[in-house]
Enzyme design. Structure first.
Site, short mmCIF file in Angstrom:
data_model
loop_
_atom_site.label_atom_id
_atom_site.label_comp_id
_atom_site.label_asym_id
_atom_site.label_seq_id
_atom_site.Cartn_x
_atom_site.Cartn_y
_atom_site.Cartn_z
N ASP A 157 1.27 -65.95 43.21
CA ASP A 157 1.28 -64.49 43.27
C ASP A 157 1.68 -63.89 41.93
O ASP A 157 2.85 -63.73 41.63
CB ASP A 157 2.25 -64.03 44.36
CG ASP A 157 2.16 -62.53 44.62
OD1 ASP A 157 1.23 -61.90 44.11
OD2 ASP A 157 3.02 -62.02 45.36
N ASP A 339 -4.09 -59.72 40.18
CA ASP A 339 -3.20 -60.18 41.24
C ASP A 339 -3.80 -61.36 42.02
O ASP A 339 -4.66 -61.19 42.87
CB ASP A 339 -2.93 -59.01 42.19
CG ASP A 339 -1.85 -59.32 43.22
OD1 ASP A 339 -1.37 -60.47 43.25
OD2 ASP A 339 -1.51 -58.41 43.98
#
Length: 528
Positions: A157, A339
């Site tokens: 992440d 992301d």
């Protein structure tokens, strides 16, 4: 009444929680019966999937996350709206919390039984394979944590710095479907004090914070980590057991990227190559501390993170523009959050509308909290997105999903609340990232993101170059394009270990051929 120190602690936790990964499960990824799992028949009372390759059942869908329980109706749940709430929370807005279900499956099989795509074992120093669930739904690595070296899957992440795993003292259904970490059994666990509390739209993740030894990519690093004793219900739809935060920002759990630099384990550089399930063999890989020249071709084009985002430790860069079929969208002065923890692409409704003006036959529908676009299924044109003067393609097979015989939806969503807290910002998730080699470089007191063209994926074959069956990181044979334990294999032509580099260059493996007979033999062996 809270004392000032207690109030400040809670405020810090809330601010830190503003960066959390996106749980995103569109309604159209579920089959007509309401199940939201991958393309296999359920054979266990576990909301899991068969690992037998002879029980695969196809549906007229493109990708679906883990299925819900047979006895649990979610007909009133708008999954996209829930995910949008989490995006809002991730970038500055705390969403309302939905009441969780009291239903449970009493016959569940404990531990992680999700059907996962296994990667090829990397040969480059500092690298580890990226597992996949979905297909193309989430990407994660396998680590070992604590003195007992508990194996856990952790989501990659780059949109957040929070790092946490599910703990054995979490007895909720979502936790029991996963592998969990027993901190009390780890002699290397060091409590840090403070409480873990991260908001995820439909619930929270709470627990304790400490440090422990983590083995990843061939090295052992003492890392800050939260251990959850409570998780959001929706995490039962996801295969990973925790999250590895790769942002450079301060975090309630401590910042992994800072720790690996302080301990001289790796340079604060993470290079990611995500696999596309339909390409065949899973060659997904992340390299810590440098880049792997074998995973890309040409040069890496870098964009510097602007000063404001750099100060905040966010992987955000200027976005030059979008185009479709040679026509440029009326979008300018934008930024993009890069992301890896988000599956799809989000932007304000106005920006997305400007983009789809270029797509013939497209139409939008306003739903509860988001805009969704339908496009003609015969659309084959790629979007092009430009960073640092270089354009990269997002092919139709990635941004379009066929959900019915004659209905195709875009995986680029308009999102009304985005403009309120991040004007002009796009969230670029895996729909884009699986098309490029991505480098997140936080070395030399700088932050920059680089992209390069991915090297061609290896083709399926029957054996490795030495005649042995090639296996993935978990020791199982590689099965191309699958999420079972697998059968067909890949040829590894460079068994020797190479060192990661921080400069561009290199080309990929070649000379790999497919042998159907051997694949069928391996398939039969694994099916027994």
């Amino acid at each position: 009444m809270l004392r000032p120190t207690s109030f400040l602690t809670q405020l810090t936790l809330w601010v830190a929680a503003a960066n959390a990964f996106v749980l995103f499960v569109p309604d159209d990824q579920c089959d007509p019966s309401g199940h939201c799992g991958s393309f296999t028949k359920t054979t266990r009372k576990h909301a899991g999937h068969s690992t037998r390759s002879d029980e695969v059942v196809s549906f007229p869908l493109v990708a679906r996350p883990r299925e819900v329980l047979d006895d649990e109706s979610e007909s009133n749940v708008d999954r996209v709206a829930l995910a949008i709430a989490r995006v809002a929370q991730k970038f500055g807005t705390r969403p309302a919390v939905r009441t969780v279900s009291d239903k449970d499956d009493k016959d569940y099989i404990p531990g992680n039984q999700y059907t996962i795509s296994t990667p090829i074992t990397p040969t480059t120093e500092g690298s580890t394979g990226i597992y996949q669930y979905g297909p193309d739904f989430s990407y994660f690595i396998k680590i070992k944590l604590g003195s007992q070296q508990t194996a856990l899957y952790m989501l990659l992440d780059t949109g957040a710095a929070n790092t946490w795993v599910m703990g054995t003292d979490c007895l909720e259904y979502a936790c029991r479907l996963h592998d969990r970490f027993n901190r009390t059994a780890s002699t290397s666990w060091k409590p840090e004090g403070g409480e873990l509390e991260i908001y995820y739209g439909t619930g929270t993740v709470t627990g304790v914070i400490g440090k422990d030894k983590m083995v990843l990519a061939g090295k052992t690093v003492e890392v800050p980590v939260g251990v959850a004793n409570h998780t959001a219900e929706e995490l039962r739809h996801y295969a990973f057991d925790g999250i590895l935060g790769l942002a450079m920002s301060n975090s309630v759990t401590g910042t992994f990227m800072h720790e690996i630099r302080l301990q001289n384990a790796f340079k604060p550089i993470v290079a990611v190559s995500m696999n596309r399930d339909s390409d065949g063999v899973n060659d997904g890989q992340v390299t810590f501390g440098g880049v792997d020249p074998a995973k890309y071709v040409g040069e890496i084009a870098y964009s510097n993170v602007p000063d404001v985002e750099k100060k905040n430790g966010e992987w955000t860069i200027p976005l030059d523009g979008f185009s479709f079929d040679g026509k440029k969208a009326d979008i300018s002065t934008r930024k993009a959050v890069i992301d890896t923890g988000t599956t799809y692409i989000f932007a304000s409704p106005l920006d997305v509308a400007a983009l789809f003006k270029l797509v013939p036959g497209s139409s939008s529908e306003e739903k509860s909290g988001y805009f969704e676009y339908t496009v003609p299924c015969e659309t084959k044109t790629a979007f092009k997105i430009t960073f640092a003067g270089v354009s990269y393609e997002i092919p139709a097979k990635d941004w379009i999903a066929q959900v019915e015989d004659k209905k195709c939806l875009s995986r680029i969503y308009g999102y009304p609340d985005l403009a309120e807290f991040r004007p002009g910002v796009w969230v670029m998730g895996d729909v884009f990232l699986k098309n490029v080699y991505s480098v997140f470089d936080g070395d030399n007191n700088n932050m920059r993101i680089g992209f390069a063209a991915k090297a061609a994926a290896p083709k399926p074959t029957s054996t490795s170059s030495n005649g042995a069956v090639a296996t993935g990181e978990d020791g199982r044979p590689i099965m191309p394009g699958s999420h079972t334990s697998g059968s067909a294999t890949v040829e590894i032509t460079s068994p020797e270990t190479t060192s990661p580099q921080t400069v561009s260059g290199g080309s990929k493996l070649g000379g790999i051929t497919f042998t159907l007979a051997w694949a069928l033999v391996a398939w039969a062996v694994m099916a027994v």
